[in-house]
Write an enzyme that holds these catalytic residues in place. Structure first.
Site, mmCIF file in Angstrom:
data_model
loop_
_atom_site.group_PDB
_atom_site.id
_atom_site.type_symbol
_atom_site.label_atom_id
_atom_site.label_comp_id
_atom_site.label_asym_id
_atom_site.label_seq_id
_atom_site.Cartn_x
_atom_site.Cartn_y
_atom_site.Cartn_z
ATOM 1 C CB THR A 264 -0.929 0.040 1.237
ATOM 2 O OG1 THR A 264 -0.099 -0.108 2.411
ATOM 3 C CG2 THR A 264 -1.953 -1.081 1.202
ATOM 4 C CB ALA B 101 6.334 -3.918 5.218
ATOM 5 C CB SER C 108 17.512 3.298 3.586
ATOM 6 O OG SER C 108 17.553 4.701 3.673
ATOM 7 C CD GLU D 39 18.072 9.047 5.863
ATOM 8 O OE1 GLU D 39 18.467 9.349 6.997
ATOM 9 O OE2 GLU D 39 17.935 9.880 4.947
ATOM 10 C CE1 TYR E 73 13.260 3.859 7.199
ATOM 11 C CE2 TYR E 73 15.211 5.117 6.575
ATOM 12 C CZ TYR E 73 14.158 4.289 6.240
ATOM 13 O OH TYR E 73 14.018 3.874 4.929
ATOM 14 N N GLY F 298 4.269 10.106 0.248
ATOM 15 C CA GLY F 298 3.562 10.591 1.434
ATOM 16 C C GLY F 298 3.838 12.073 1.658
ATOM 17 C CB VAL G 233 11.344 17.510 2.677
ATOM 18 C CG1 VAL G 233 12.364 17.075 1.636
ATOM 19 C CG2 VAL G 233 11.392 19.014 2.895
ATOM 20 N NE ARG H 187 2.111 15.025 -3.212
ATOM 21 C CZ ARG H 187 1.040 14.384 -2.769
ATOM 22 N NH1 ARG H 187 1.160 13.224 -2.161
ATOM 23 N NH2 ARG H 187 -0.166 14.883 -2.981
ATOM 24 C CE LYS H 188 6.105 20.634 6.026
ATOM 25 N NZ LYS H 188 6.864 20.512 7.284
HETATM 26 P P1 NDP Z 1 5.922 3.935 2.486
HETATM 27 O O1 NDP Z 1 6.023 4.542 3.833
HETATM 28 O O2 NDP Z 1 5.146 4.646 1.409
HETATM 29 O O3 NDP Z 1 5.289 2.449 2.620
HETATM 30 C C1 NDP Z 1 5.583 1.634 3.707
HETATM 31 C C2 NDP Z 1 4.680 0.413 3.658
HETATM 32 O O4 NDP Z 1 4.971 -0.419 4.793
HETATM 33 C C3 NDP Z 1 3.181 0.731 3.736
HETATM 34 O O5 NDP Z 1 2.480 -0.127 2.876
HETATM 35 C C4 NDP Z 1 2.846 0.413 5.181
HETATM 36 O O6 NDP Z 1 1.493 0.054 5.392
HETATM 37 C C5 NDP Z 1 3.746 -0.791 5.409
HETATM 38 N N1 NDP Z 1 3.964 -1.085 6.812
HETATM 39 C C6 NDP Z 1 4.376 -0.237 7.779
HETATM 40 N N2 NDP Z 1 4.477 -0.858 8.956
HETATM 41 C C7 NDP Z 1 4.121 -2.148 8.739
HETATM 42 C C8 NDP Z 1 4.006 -3.299 9.572
HETATM 43 N N3 NDP Z 1 4.270 -3.210 10.877
HETATM 44 N N4 NDP Z 1 3.610 -4.463 9.023
HETATM 45 C C9 NDP Z 1 3.307 -4.547 7.713
HETATM 46 N N5 NDP Z 1 3.391 -3.483 6.868
HETATM 47 C C10 NDP Z 1 3.788 -2.301 7.379
HETATM 48 O O7 NDP Z 1 7.415 3.649 1.986
HETATM 49 P P2 NDP Z 1 8.028 3.660 0.505
HETATM 50 O O8 NDP Z 1 7.111 2.955 -0.408
HETATM 51 O O9 NDP Z 1 8.495 5.030 0.175
HETATM 52 O O10 NDP Z 1 9.362 2.798 0.724
HETATM 53 C C11 NDP Z 1 9.352 1.384 0.561
HETATM 54 C C12 NDP Z 1 10.513 0.794 1.351
HETATM 55 O O11 NDP Z 1 11.748 1.321 0.860
HETATM 56 C C13 NDP Z 1 10.494 1.115 2.848
HETATM 57 O O12 NDP Z 1 11.037 0.004 3.531
HETATM 58 C C14 NDP Z 1 11.430 2.318 2.962
HETATM 59 O O13 NDP Z 1 11.954 2.417 4.250
HETATM 60 C C15 NDP Z 1 12.466 1.953 1.916
HETATM 61 N N6 NDP Z 1 13.163 3.073 1.333
HETATM 62 C C16 NDP Z 1 12.453 4.089 0.770
HETATM 63 C C17 NDP Z 1 13.108 5.155 0.188
HETATM 64 C C18 NDP Z 1 12.354 6.267 -0.449
HETATM 65 O O14 NDP Z 1 12.961 7.307 -0.748
HETATM 66 N N7 NDP Z 1 11.068 6.119 -0.731
HETATM 67 C C19 NDP Z 1 14.588 5.229 0.171
HETATM 68 C C20 NDP Z 1 15.239 4.050 0.729
HETATM 69 C C21 NDP Z 1 14.540 3.026 1.288
HETATM 70 P P3 NDP Z 1 0.349 1.161 5.706
HETATM 71 O O15 NDP Z 1 -0.084 1.661 4.358
HETATM 72 O O16 NDP Z 1 -0.679 0.362 6.414
HETATM 73 O O17 NDP Z 1 0.984 2.215 6.555
HETATM 74 P P1 GDP Z 2 14.703 11.438 4.547
HETATM 75 O O1 GDP Z 2 15.934 11.716 3.745
HETATM 76 O O2 GDP Z 2 14.254 10.004 4.462
HETATM 77 O O3 GDP Z 2 14.784 11.921 5.947
HETATM 78 O O4 GDP Z 2 13.526 12.219 3.775
HETATM 79 P P2 GDP Z 2 12.699 13.536 4.166
HETATM 80 O O5 GDP Z 2 11.996 13.955 2.916
HETATM 81 O O6 GDP Z 2 11.851 13.317 5.360
HETATM 82 O O7 GDP Z 2 13.820 14.609 4.567
HETATM 83 C C1 GDP Z 2 14.844 14.993 3.672
HETATM 84 C C2 GDP Z 2 15.629 16.147 4.294
HETATM 85 O O8 GDP Z 2 14.797 17.308 4.295
HETATM 86 C C3 GDP Z 2 16.072 15.914 5.733
HETATM 87 O O9 GDP Z 2 17.399 16.361 5.895
HETATM 88 C C4 GDP Z 2 15.132 16.811 6.531
HETATM 89 O O10 GDP Z 2 15.696 17.301 7.754
HETATM 90 C C5 GDP Z 2 14.945 17.945 5.559
HETATM 91 N N1 GDP Z 2 13.724 18.748 5.813
HETATM 92 C C6 GDP Z 2 13.688 20.100 5.951
HETATM 93 N N2 GDP Z 2 12.443 20.493 6.242
HETATM 94 C C7 GDP Z 2 11.682 19.379 6.308
HETATM 95 C C8 GDP Z 2 10.284 19.170 6.584
HETATM 96 O O11 GDP Z 2 9.521 20.087 6.837
HETATM 97 N N3 GDP Z 2 9.849 17.876 6.532
HETATM 98 C C9 GDP Z 2 10.686 16.826 6.238
HETATM 99 N N4 GDP Z 2 10.184 15.594 6.178
HETATM 100 N N5 GDP Z 2 12.009 17.000 6.019
HETATM 101 C C10 GDP Z 2 12.491 18.264 6.038
#
Ligand code: NDP
Ligand code: GDP
Length: 321
Positions: free
Chosen positions: A10, A81, A125, A127, A149, A185, A189, A191-192
């Site tokens: 999701t 997840a 990641s 991170e 994280y 989501g 930052v 999408r915000k």
């Molecule tokens: P999202 O936050 O959009 O999606 C996370 C998903 O994990 C959601 O479907 C969520 O479900 C599910 N989830 C959370 N907690 C649980 C749990 N306890 N049990 C089962 N499912 C759970 O993340 P992304 O799609 O952006 O990222 C995908 C993966 O890649 C993640 O592991 C993320 O940490 C990693 N990643 C992402 C990066 C990025 O820039 N996007 C960069 C590097 C790594 P629900 O919808 O119910 O909340």
């Molecule tokens: P991250 O790299 O997984 O932490 O992705 P984020 O999009 O959450 O943050 C990217 C960077 O933007 C980080 O260094 C944050 O500290 C910085 N940042 C600055 N302002 C904001 C804010 O308002 N929201 C978020 N999420 N990050 C911010």
């Protein structure tokens, strides 16, 4: 027919990956948490909610993870997840470790017992690099995570490597740098910012409060990155790959570009507030995806300016309705 199990279906990446695998003719099973909201919003947005088989899935619950594997018997498992938001991980460090760290280990352990031949993708990641001393980062760069994280992802990453080495399991890790999209989501930052730029342009919002504007990230496009996940599992040998664009930009550059896209000067609307700062931040990330390009033939298609245009245009349309 190849069967894939996607945990976190999701989420942003889960939705794009499910779409990609369905297009390739896979049977796609997605693990979904039961919660009170419209969990299928992203799958619906991509028009695939009906085509993904959904099963209740909770990474905290070992028996549930194991039962899902017994029921599905997947050929490929994509572990996406996670509690994926760095900011929240400072508020909920134990929960984040349980889900993002131990949760991955629960899945590897269940797979070892039930489906040891399944190919597994682990979502590692950038991170994990955290406080970097070399740039750009590649597969040999040391880890120095800067958040609960990042620490949890590092635990999951080393667990994946350990299961690969100890049990000869086909587990590959994508060390993915930030990737964004119209389905990202709104707490992140990028999408915000694009959402706020659109809303300010449309008169729905007057200000945008951000934190650290100097942080630099290597931002790519999520649909490109899920392609790399699939490519990793098509290899004979499991391995780790950095997935990135090779470009780094500051949050301030992102804001400026998004506001320029809607013909506004960001300085009139955006503030940097101490309340938005993290106890520790990752100041700068830039990945070198050469190994993925050479070994997988993977090349990012969408770079910084196009990414911001795609996201801001979509938010203008969404908010204008
Ligand atoms: P999202 O936050 O959009 O999606 C996370 C998903 O994990 C959601 O479907 C969520 O479900 C599910 N989830 C959370 N907690 C649980 C749990 N306890 N049990 C089962 N499912 C759970 O993340 P992304 O799609 O952006 O990222 C995908 C993966 O890649 C993640 O592991 C993320 O940490 C990693 N990643 C992402 C990066 C990025 O820039 N996007 C960069 C590097 C790594 P629900 O919808 O119910 O909340
Ligand atoms: P991250 O790299 O997984 O932490 O992705 P984020 O999009 O959450 O943050 C990217 C960077 O933007 C980080 O260094 C944050 O500290 C910085 N940042 C600055 N302002 C904001 C804010 O308002 N929201 C978020 N999420 N990050 C911010």
């Amino acid at each position: 027919m190849t069967t894939a199990l996607i945990t976190g279906v999701t989420g942003q990446d889960g939705a794009y990956l499910a779409k990609l695998l369905l297009e390739k003719g896979y049977r796609v099973v997605g693990g979904v948490r039961r919660n009170g909201r419209d969990a299928l919003g992203r799958l619906t947005a991509l028009g695939i909610a009906e085509q993904v088989e959904l099963l209740p899935f909770e990474l905290m619950e070992y028996t549930n993870v194991r039962h899902v594997l017994e029921r599905v018997h997947p050929d490929e498992i994509y572990n996406l997840a996670a509690q994926s938001f760095v900011g929240v991980s400072f508020e909920q460090p134990l929960y984040t470790s349980e889900v993002t760290g131990l949760g991955a280990l629960r899945l590897f352990e269940a797979a070892r017992v039930v489906t040891p031949r399944a190919k597994i993708y682990q979502a590692s990641s950038s991170e994990m690099f955290g406080r970097v001393t070399v740039s750009p980062q590649n597969e040999t760069t040391p880890f120095h995570p800067r958040s609960p994280y990042g620490v949890a992802k590092t635990f999951a990453h080393y667990s994946a490597v350990n299961y690969r080495e100890a049990y000869d399991m086909h587990i590959s890790c994508g060390i993915m740098f930030n990737h964004e999209s119209v389905l990202r989501g709104t707490e992140f930052v990028t999408r915000k910012i694009t959402r706020a730029a659109a809303r300010i342009k449309l008169g729905l919002q007057t200000r945008l409060e951000l934190g650290n504007l100097e942080a630099r990230r290597d931002w790519g496009h999520a649909p490109d990155y899920v392609e790399a996940m699939w490519l990793m599992l098509q290899q004979d040998t499991p391995d780790d790959y950095v997935i990135a664009t090779g470009e780094t930009h500051s949050v301030e550059e992102f804001v400026k570009t998004a506001f320029e896209f809607v013909s506004l000067n960001w300085r009139g609307y955006v503030t940097s507030s101490p309340g938005q700062l993290r106890p520790a931040d990752v100041e700068s990330l830039c990945g070198n995806p050469r190994k993925a390009t050479t070994a997988l033939g993977w090349v990012p298609q969408v770079l910084f300016y196009e990414l911001i245009a795609i996201m801001t245009r979509a938010d203008l349309q969404r908010e204008g309705k």
